[in-house]
Write a protein that holds these residues in place. Structure first.
Motif, PDB file in Angstrom:
ATOM      1  N   HIS A  42       0.834  -1.213   0.000  1.00  0.00           N
ATOM      2  CA  HIS A  42       0.000   0.000   0.000  1.00  0.00           C
ATOM      3  C   HIS A  42       0.865   1.258   0.000  1.00  0.00           C
ATOM      4  O   HIS A  42       0.448   2.303  -0.482  1.00  0.00           O
ATOM      5  CB  HIS A  42      -0.973  -0.004   1.193  1.00  0.00           C
ATOM      6  N   SER A  43       2.083   1.158   0.527  1.00  0.00           N
ATOM      7  CA  SER A  43       2.974   2.328   0.520  1.00  0.00           C
ATOM      8  C   SER A  43       3.337   2.737  -0.913  1.00  0.00           C
ATOM      9  O   SER A  43       3.564   3.922  -1.175  1.00  0.00           O
ATOM     10  CB  SER A  43       4.245   2.034   1.320  1.00  0.00           C
ATOM     11  N   THR A 154       7.703  -5.801   8.544  1.00  0.00           N
ATOM     12  CA  THR A 154       7.034  -4.751   9.345  1.00  0.00           C
ATOM     13  C   THR A 154       6.176  -5.363  10.443  1.00  0.00           C
ATOM     14  O   THR A 154       6.131  -4.842  11.566  1.00  0.00           O
ATOM     15  CB  THR A 154       6.200  -3.850   8.415  1.00  0.00           C
ATOM     16  N   LEU A 178      -0.249  -6.555   4.971  1.00  0.00           N
ATOM     17  CA  LEU A 178       0.495  -6.695   6.232  1.00  0.00           C
ATOM     18  C   LEU A 178      -0.242  -7.596   7.215  1.00  0.00           C
ATOM     19  O   LEU A 178       0.339  -8.479   7.843  1.00  0.00           O
ATOM     20  CB  LEU A 178       0.723  -5.322   6.881  1.00  0.00           C
ATOM     21  N   PHE A 196      -8.904  -8.474  13.524  1.00  0.00           N
ATOM     22  CA  PHE A 196      -9.912  -7.408  13.450  1.00  0.00           C
ATOM     23  C   PHE A 196     -10.047  -7.021  11.981  1.00  0.00           C
ATOM     24  O   PHE A 196      -9.077  -6.570  11.370  1.00  0.00           O
ATOM     25  CB  PHE A 196      -9.470  -6.168  14.228  1.00  0.00           C
ATOM     26  N   THR A 197     -11.243  -7.185  11.415  1.00  0.00           N
ATOM     27  CA  THR A 197     -11.431  -6.850  10.012  1.00  0.00           C
ATOM     28  C   THR A 197     -12.728  -6.081   9.830  1.00  0.00           C
ATOM     29  O   THR A 197     -13.688  -6.282  10.588  1.00  0.00           O
ATOM     30  CB  THR A 197     -11.412  -8.128   9.142  1.00  0.00           C
ATOM     31  N   SER A 217     -13.624  -4.749  13.038  1.00  0.00           N
ATOM     32  CA  SER A 217     -12.801  -3.610  13.465  1.00  0.00           C
ATOM     33  C   SER A 217     -13.604  -2.316  13.508  1.00  0.00           C
ATOM     34  O   SER A 217     -13.160  -1.329  14.091  1.00  0.00           O
ATOM     35  CB  SER A 217     -11.619  -3.428  12.504  1.00  0.00           C
ATOM     36  N   VAL A 237      -4.015  -0.885   9.677  1.00  0.00           N
ATOM     37  CA  VAL A 237      -4.872  -0.071   8.797  1.00  0.00           C
ATOM     38  C   VAL A 237      -4.277   1.330   8.639  1.00  0.00           C
ATOM     39  O   VAL A 237      -3.435   1.747   9.434  1.00  0.00           O
ATOM     40  CB  VAL A 237      -6.308   0.058   9.367  1.00  0.00           C
ATOM     41  N   ASN A 238      -4.743   2.052   7.611  1.00  0.00           N
ATOM     42  CA  ASN A 238      -4.288   3.445   7.435  1.00  0.00           C
ATOM     43  C   ASN A 238      -5.470   4.409   7.523  1.00  0.00           C
ATOM     44  O   ASN A 238      -5.454   5.466   6.908  1.00  0.00           O
ATOM     45  CB  ASN A 238      -3.535   3.606   6.111  1.00  0.00           C
ATOM     46  N   VAL A 239      -6.480   3.999   8.274  1.00  0.00           N
ATOM     47  CA  VAL A 239      -7.692   4.823   8.412  1.00  0.00           C
ATOM     48  C   VAL A 239      -8.010   4.996   9.900  1.00  0.00           C
ATOM     49  O   VAL A 239      -7.591   4.180  10.724  1.00  0.00           O
ATOM     50  CB  VAL A 239      -8.898   4.141   7.717  1.00  0.00           C
ATOM     51  N   VAL A 259       1.673   0.242  12.826  1.00  0.00           N
ATOM     52  CA  VAL A 259       2.544   0.202  11.644  1.00  0.00           C
ATOM     53  C   VAL A 259       1.831   0.744  10.409  1.00  0.00           C
ATOM     54  O   VAL A 259       2.482   1.097   9.423  1.00  0.00           O
ATOM     55  CB  VAL A 259       3.118  -1.209  11.368  1.00  0.00           C
ATOM     56  N   GLY A 260       0.493   0.818  10.437  1.00  0.00           N
ATOM     57  CA  GLY A 260      -0.255   1.404   9.324  1.00  0.00           C
ATOM     58  C   GLY A 260      -0.088   2.916   9.337  1.00  0.00           C
ATOM     59  O   GLY A 260      -0.058   3.536  10.402  1.00  0.00           O
ATOM     60  N   SER A 283       6.737   1.499  14.375  1.00  0.00           N
ATOM     61  CA  SER A 283       8.074   1.169  13.860  1.00  0.00           C
ATOM     62  C   SER A 283       8.071   1.094  12.345  1.00  0.00           C
ATOM     63  O   SER A 283       7.061   0.773  11.734  1.00  0.00           O
ATOM     64  CB  SER A 283       8.588  -0.160  14.445  1.00  0.00           C
ATOM     65  N   LEU A 322      -5.512  -3.138  -5.963  1.00  0.00           N
ATOM     66  CA  LEU A 322      -5.158  -2.872  -4.557  1.00  0.00           C
ATOM     67  C   LEU A 322      -5.978  -1.695  -4.023  1.00  0.00           C
ATOM     68  O   LEU A 322      -6.544  -1.755  -2.921  1.00  0.00           O
ATOM     69  CB  LEU A 322      -3.655  -2.573  -4.455  1.00  0.00           C
ATOM     70  N   TYR A 329      -4.083 -11.792  -0.770  1.00  0.00           N
ATOM     71  CA  TYR A 329      -4.058 -10.661   0.125  1.00  0.00           C
ATOM     72  C   TYR A 329      -2.901  -9.722  -0.230  1.00  0.00           C
ATOM     73  O   TYR A 329      -2.817  -8.639   0.305  1.00  0.00           O
ATOM     74  CB  TYR A 329      -3.958 -11.193   1.559  1.00  0.00           C
TER      75      TYR A 329
END
Ligand SMILES: NC(=O)c1ccc[n+]([C@@H]2O[C@H](COP(=O)([O-])OP(=O)(O)OC[C@H]3O[C@@H](n4cnc5c(N)ncnc54)[C@H](OP(=O)(O)O)[C@@H]3O)[C@@H](O)[C@H]2O)c1
Ligand SMILES: [Zn+2]
Ligand SMILES: [Zn+2]
Length: 338
Positions: A42-43, A154, A178, A196-197, A217, A237-239, A259-260, A283, A322, A329
């Motif tokens: 995703h990065s 990660t 991840l 958690f999803t 989640s 997650v990134n949200v 880490v998200g 991290s 993606l 995944y």
């Protein structure tokens, strides 16, 4: 050295197009690798879109690359021509600061991200410093290994860094690239794992990866039922989520580890930390030795990411897949340059 063919975006949010670039002379400490496969993290998408305000263009994505060494600089050590290697988020670091000399090269202030100011692995060949060119264990299958080099390390590094025990209870938030590797590592480590999803369709597969429990989640009351139970809560997650409920699920003396790349601030009530002696941390990927340790662990426990393959010439379609949240995944691109 001859020119390198690569897939590059000319500016933020633009499609990738094939380019050829002149890599210049190989640095004495650099290694050149013929890329065979490269994961899509995703990065890569966030840097393509300049979400973090640090992107450089033309942008060649790809920091989960595996392939074979084709050239080594005159002072490069540890790898030889023909060897199978992987390159992750970093392609170099200064190698002489306190962090580098302490084995924390991923924390070096001068660490060179593989895809920022440097051309990544959506390419026929790429370069990295020898120390960041990680030899792959013989037992590992190249076609699915790429995603371990960024996503895998990660989610693995916190197990090394925080002394996680097999008797610990671990939560993994967000079952994407991840997160699904996080479940596999936590299960192989011996832990009780809660996934958690936000996707109902992922419950069965999360159990297949090794989760003992699966929770929504985005359902605060379901998360609150876990109050005080998890020794490590790994957030991928990134949200924004209900951070109060998430932190509340962490056990006394436990840790929420982020880490998200959540861009919004994460609010924290001091008493949620104080009364249960909880920690919050984060991290970036891991050091070369941590990556090598993770690869050995993955080989020994037969852990591989669950991947979908696209030819590299379909990189734009892969990125769209993606971005739509459809990857199951992790996507791996197979190099198909003529
Ligand atoms: N710290 C580091 O060194 C490092 C290294 C690599 C990547 N990253 C970052 O880690 C993050 C995850 O990367 P990735 O490659 O795993 O991404 P990914 O494959 O897209 O997975 C992210 C997961 O987050 C969950 N999610 C997405 N939107 C959501 C929403 N609106 N509400 C709730 N959950 C949502 C989804 O899982 P569910 O469907 O299960 O909800 C999704 O699969 C990114 O921000 C990436 O930049 C950080
Ligand atoms: Zn990555
Ligand atoms: Zn350094």
């Amino acid at each position: 050295m001859s020119k390198i063919q690569a897939w590059a975006a000319p500016a933020a949010k633009k499609s990738l197009a094939k380019i050829e670039y002149e890599p210049g002379p190989l640095d004495a400490e650099e290694v050149e690798v013929a890329v065979e496969h490269c994961g899509v993290c995703h990065s890569d998408l966030s840097v393509l879109n300049n979400d973090w305000g640090m992107s450089t263009y033309p942008f060649v994505p790809g920091h989960e690359a595996v392939g074979k060494v084709v050239a080594v600089g005159e002072r490069a050590k540890g790898v030889k021509v023909g060897q199978r290697v992987g390159i992750g988020w970093n392609a170099g670091s200064c190698m002489h600061c306190r962090l580098c000399l302490s084995g924390d090269q991923n924390l070096c202030a001068k660490a060179q991200p593989t895809i920022v100011g440097h051309h990544g692995g959506f390419a026929e060949r790429m370069r990295s410093h020898w120390a960041w060119t990680i030899p792959l264990p013989d037992a590992i299958d190249m076609t699915s290994t790429g995603p371990l080099l960024c996503g895998g390390i990660t989610v693995f590094a916190p197990f090394l860094n925080y002394g996680i025990k097999p008797s610990d209870r671990v939560g993994v938030v967000g079952i994407g690239g991840l997160g699904h590797m996080g479940i596999k590592f936590a299960a192989a480590w011996g832990c009780e794992v809660t996934a958690f999803t936000s996707s109902d369709s992922k419950h069965d597969e999360a159990r297949g990866f090794g989760a003992h429990n699966v929770v929504s989640s985005t359902n605060s009351s379901a998360v609150k039922k876990l109050a005080g139970t998890l020794d490590l809560l790994l957030v991928t997650v990134n949200v924004p989520l209900d951070w109060g409920a998430m932190l509340g699920s962490v056990a006394p003396k436990g840790r929420m580890h982020v880490v998200g790349a959540v861009l919004q601030p994460i609010p924290v009530r001091a008493f949620d930390l104080i009364m249960a002696s909880r920690s919050i941390s984060g991290s970036p990927t891991g050091s070369p030795v941590a990556i090598a340790t993770m690869l050995d662990f993955a080989a020994r426990h037969d852990i591989a990411p669950q991947v979908e393959h696209f030819p590299m010439s379909k990189a734009n379609e892969a990125i769209a897949h993606l971005e739509a949240g459809k990857a199951r995944y992790r996507i791996v691109l197979d190099a198909d340059f003529k």
